[in-house]
Scaffold this active site. Structure first.
Site, mmCIF file in Angstrom:
data_model
loop_
_atom_site.group_PDB
_atom_site.id
_atom_site.type_symbol
_atom_site.label_atom_id
_atom_site.label_comp_id
_atom_site.label_asym_id
_atom_site.label_seq_id
_atom_site.Cartn_x
_atom_site.Cartn_y
_atom_site.Cartn_z
ATOM 1 N N LYS A 87 -24.115 -11.263 44.473
ATOM 2 C CA LYS A 87 -24.652 -10.370 43.444
ATOM 3 C C LYS A 87 -26.163 -10.275 43.624
ATOM 4 O O LYS A 87 -26.863 -11.296 43.631
ATOM 5 C CB LYS A 87 -24.293 -10.981 42.085
ATOM 6 C CG LYS A 87 -24.243 -10.017 40.930
ATOM 7 C CD LYS A 87 -23.598 -10.734 39.738
ATOM 8 C CE LYS A 87 -23.653 -9.925 38.479
ATOM 9 N NZ LYS A 87 -23.153 -10.696 37.321
HETATM 10 C C1 E4P Z 1 -24.101 -9.364 34.313
HETATM 11 O O1 E4P Z 1 -24.713 -10.007 35.163
HETATM 12 C C2 E4P Z 1 -23.457 -10.051 33.365
HETATM 13 O O2 E4P Z 1 -22.596 -10.952 33.965
HETATM 14 C C3 E4P Z 1 -23.117 -9.504 32.066
HETATM 15 O O3 E4P Z 1 -22.037 -8.633 32.027
HETATM 16 C C4 E4P Z 1 -24.227 -9.243 31.136
HETATM 17 O O4 E4P Z 1 -23.746 -9.285 29.839
HETATM 18 P P1 E4P Z 1 -24.706 -9.529 28.595
HETATM 19 O O5 E4P Z 1 -25.517 -8.287 28.394
HETATM 20 O O6 E4P Z 1 -23.756 -9.767 27.479
HETATM 21 O O7 E4P Z 1 -25.559 -10.716 28.919
#
Ligand code: E4P
Length: 222
Positions: A87
């Protein structure tokens, strides 16, 4: 639509997996830190354990900012298990790293995507997934789901293979709206995954059926 759980908690992953509808896991540095993993080798061990729990994509995020550093880190992460998806943040450096990984056959998830132009850049660089954050957009009085609508349209126009992953999900409506638009996947907290199966009329209907079933059983003559 693929369902991923957005957590680094092994017990939450286990609960989600027990439902039998889980396709993968996404993590980020915040979720990893919540599990108390601050040391890099502990972090990698944790990702390995997650990969052993589920046979599907497991997103593990780089923690560096320069493309050259992301490449070193991402290669290490990809070496943990065949299902690791590296990622990378959707920055200029992130795009360079994603392009490099795609040339090496390493799958990536472009994260922190808040605009259709960022999604298009992620696809051009060869990302396997583009993570569009609907909830965080909603939090700023923007319409998160309209971002999904625009990305779906653009990707359809050009037959783009990058999968649209709905992130930052806050409730079941996000999932239903994204599914209606044809998003490929959504990652969500365990609570939202469970909420997808719940309805108050199912609960009250079942209460009634349970009561009536008792009456029927009492009426049975042996
Ligand atoms: C992205 O990196 C996340 O894993 C995630 O979906 C972010 O969610 P949040 O806005 O609830 O932190």
């Amino acid at each position: 639509m693929k369902f991923f759980i957005d957590t680094a908690s092994l017990s939450e992953i286990d609960d989600a997996r027990s439902l039998g509808v889980l396709d993968g896991v996404t993590t980020n540095p915040t979720l990893i830190a919540k599990e108390g993993k601050r040391d890099y080798s502990e972090f990698k061990d944790h990702i390995k354990r997650i990969c052993q729990m589920i046979d599907g994509p497991v997103s593990a995020e780089v923690t560096t900012l320069k493309a050259s550093e992301m490449i070193v880190e991402g290669e290490e992460l990809a070496a943990i298990h065949k299902n690791v998806i590296v990622k990378c943040p959707l920055t200029l450096d992130g795009i360079k790293a994603i392009k490099y990984f795609s040339s090496q056959g390493i799958k990536t998830n472009a994260t922190l995507v808040f605009s259709p132009s960022q999604a298009l850049m992620a696809a051009k660089a060869g990302a396997a997934f583009v993570s569009a954050f609907v909830g965080r957009l909603d939090d700023t009085s923007s319409d998160g789901i309209s971002l999904i609508e625009q990305i779906v349209q653009i990707f359809r126009n050009y037959d783009i293979e990058t999968e649209i992953l709905v992130d930052s999900v806050r409730n079941p409506i996000h999932i239903v709206q994204a599914a209606l638009l044809g998003a490929d996947a959504a990652t969500m907290p365990l609570k939202v995954l469970e909420q997808l199966a719940l309805h108050p009329l199912t609960a009250t209907g079942l209460d009634q059926f349970v009561q009536d079933a008792k009456v029927i059983q009492r009426g049975v003559k042996h």
